[in-house]
Each structure stands twice: as structure tokens, then as C-alpha cells.
Design a protein around this motif. Structure first.
Motif, short mmCIF file in Angstrom:
data_model
loop_
_atom_site.label_atom_id
_atom_site.label_comp_id
_atom_site.label_asym_id
_atom_site.label_seq_id
_atom_site.Cartn_x
_atom_site.Cartn_y
_atom_site.Cartn_z
N ALA A 193 0.84 -1.20 0.00
CA ALA A 193 0.00 0.00 0.00
C ALA A 193 0.88 1.25 0.00
CB ALA A 193 -0.93 0.00 1.21
N PRO A 194 1.17 1.79 -1.17
CA PRO A 194 1.99 3.01 -1.21
C PRO A 194 1.22 4.23 -0.72
CG PRO A 194 2.06 1.81 -3.31
CD PRO A 194 0.92 1.26 -2.51
N GLY A 195 1.95 5.17 -0.17
CA GLY A 195 1.39 6.48 0.13
C GLY A 195 1.63 7.39 -1.06
N ARG A 196 2.10 8.63 -0.81
CA ARG A 196 2.39 9.55 -1.91
C ARG A 196 3.79 9.27 -2.44
NH1 ARG A 196 -1.72 11.11 -4.37
NH2 ARG A 196 -0.94 13.14 -5.03
N ILE A 197 3.83 8.76 -3.67
CA ILE A 197 5.08 8.41 -4.32
C ILE A 197 5.27 9.33 -5.52
CG2 ILE A 197 6.43 6.53 -5.31
CD1 ILE A 197 5.58 6.00 -2.42
N ARG A 198 6.49 9.68 -5.82
CA ARG A 198 6.78 10.65 -6.87
C ARG A 198 6.58 10.01 -8.26
NH1 ARG A 198 9.55 15.02 -5.60
NH2 ARG A 198 10.64 13.93 -3.93
N THR A 199 5.35 10.03 -8.75
CA THR A 199 5.02 9.48 -10.06
C THR A 199 4.28 10.53 -10.88
OG1 THR A 199 2.87 8.62 -9.33
CG2 THR A 199 4.78 7.16 -9.06
N ASP A 200 4.06 10.22 -12.16
CA ASP A 200 3.30 11.14 -13.01
C ASP A 200 1.88 11.33 -12.48
OD1 ASP A 200 5.47 11.42 -14.66
OD2 ASP A 200 4.79 9.96 -16.15
#
Length: 257
Positions: A193-200
Motif C-alpha cells: 500500500a503506497p502512500g504519496r510516491i513521486r510518479t506522473d
């Protein structure tokens, strides 16, 4: 590289939503761990990533695939041939989170067809892929299934809509049930369960959204896709053999149950 015959000891990893973001990072991480990888997506980008990985000495192939297309899922044994027969790792990462000008829709604003499409991609797609893959994994007596869910499955989100949270919570529940069904066959099923990840996808949030979220992250930064890829790589390994039915939160401490 796509016409190789997979050896008996190889464990092919199929990663959906692999054209960019988390899926691309997961595919790269698994390839670097030695897995032949199938990079599946409806979007352009999987071909370039597969070419890059092959040029680096890994084994990869691209596959255009809509995970909600039951017919296409049913044809995977024919489409992938020996790569499918050697499947060992399935990462259900493909997902959509519709926005309007970078903001989520409220429930009263959600069109029925948009609700259905989110459920088809985020929840039914993983079901279809798992159902297709289970016989292969059972025959091998070994398998790793990873569901990419979200912290929106735990708590309401100001950024993602209710249908996204519902689909990801459903995926988490599906994973737990599947873990019970498959444990005796040497197959583990876990969620990340990722949180805020640097993606588009994160970059497309409305102005101020990510900055507001940062205030709730004890580590004080957004996560990097490679950090999520490392967690999936561990779950796909022999070292994670006694871990099943669980959820690993990768969010810098933004969610602590």
C-alpha cells in the motif's frame, strides 16, 4: 530476446501497469533481481522499457494488455507461450484514479460508467489474472502474488475518489482470502500500500494537494518509485516465504495502524 526458452528454474514475473511510474520501477527491480519480466500495459512505454532492460543484459518482453479484457487474459498462455508456463511472480499493479482538473470527483458526481471502469481495472482485472495464473503456480509448487493497493484503502483520501478507495480496499480483502486458499501450495499473496510516491499520477494532482499531504508524512518527503520496487522485490523472493496475507505500507509513516 523474446524467443528464448525459459529454464525450469526461472521464475517469470508479470507486472501490469508497467509502462510508467510504480509499474516500471517494479519491473526494473524484478529484472535486476534476475527475473525474466513481462511488462504489461495498455499504454505506450512498455516496449521502450523492455528494450532498455534487454540492452542491460536482463530478460524482458513487452505486452499490450487491458487487464479488464477477459478474452485477452484467457489468451495469455498462447500469447506468452513458455514465458507463461514459467510464471512465478504476478504483480497486479495496473490501476486508474480519474480526476477532473486534478481533483477527485465526489460520489454524487461519479458517472456510473466511470465507477464500473475503475472497478474493472483495479479489482476485476487482478481477479482475472489471478484466476488464470493459479493453475500455473500450483503446478510449480511455488508462487508470489503481489497486489498493489493504496493507503486510500485504509483511510478516506482528499485526493482519490471513493471508487478508487473502494476498489483498493476490495483488492486488499481479495488478497487475504486468496492467501488462505493458496498457502498450502507454496504460494504467498501479499499487498503493498503506497502512500504519496513521486510518479506522473501524483504530479497531476491539483496545486497544493501534494504540499498539504507532505505535512502528514513523518519522513517529510514523497516516496520514490524505486523504494516501492524494492519492497515488491523482497516479497517476490525466497526470503519472504513466511509472509502471506499481509499488507506492507510504504508511505513514510503517513499511515500507522
Amino acid at each position: 530476446m523474446n524467443d528464448i526458452v525459459i529454464g525450469a528454474e526461472d521464475r517469470v514475473a508479470l507486472v501490469t501497469g508497467a509502462a510508467r511510474g510504480l509499474g516500471a520501477a517494479i519491473g526494473r527491480s524484478l529484472a535486476e533481481a534476475g527475473h525474466p519480466v513481462v511488462l504489461a500495459d495498455v499504454l505506450e512505454g512498455v516496449e521502450a522499457l523492455a528494450a532498455t532492460l534487454n540492452a542491460a543484459g536482463h530478460r524482458a518482453r513487452a505486452l499490450r494488455l487491458d487487464v479488464a479484457d477477459e478474452g485477452a487474459i484467457g489468451r495469455l498462455p498462447e500469447t506468452l507461450g513458455p514465458w507463461w508456463a514459467a510464471l512465478g511472480v504476478l504483480v497486479n499493479n495496473a490501476g486508474i484514479s480519474p480526476k477532473v482538473e486534478g481533483r477527485k470527483r465526489l460520489v454524487e458526481e461519479i458517472p456510473t460508467e466511470e465507477w464500473r471502469r475503475v472497478m474493472e481495472v483495479n479489482l476485476t482485472g487482478p481477479f482475472l489474472l489471478c484466476r488464470a495464473a493459479i493453475p500455473v503456480l500450483k503446478r510449480r509448487g511455488w508462487g508470489r502474488v503481489v497486489m498493489m493497493t493504496s493507503q486510500a484503502a485504509h483511510v478516506p483520501s482528499s485526493i482519490t475518489g471513493a471508487y478508487y478507495g473502494a476498489s483498493k480496499a476490495g483488492l486488499m480483502g481479495f488478497a487475504r482470502n486468496l492467501a488462505v486458499e493458496l498457502g498450502s501450495f507454496g504460494i504467498t499473496v501479499n499487498s503493498v500500500a503506497p502512500g504519496r510516491i513521486r510518479t506522473d499520477m501524483v504530479a497531476g494532482a491539483a496545486p497544493g494537494m501534494n504540499e498539504a499531504f507532505l505535512a502528514r508524512i513523518p519522513l517529510g518527503r514523497l516516496g520514490e518509485p524505486a523504494e516501492v520496487g524494492a519492497v515488491v522485490r523482497f516479497l517476490a523472493s525466497d526470503e519472504a516465504a513466511y509472509l502471506t496475507g499481509t499488507t506492507i505500507d510504504v508511505g513514510g509513516g503517513s499511515y500507522m495502524p
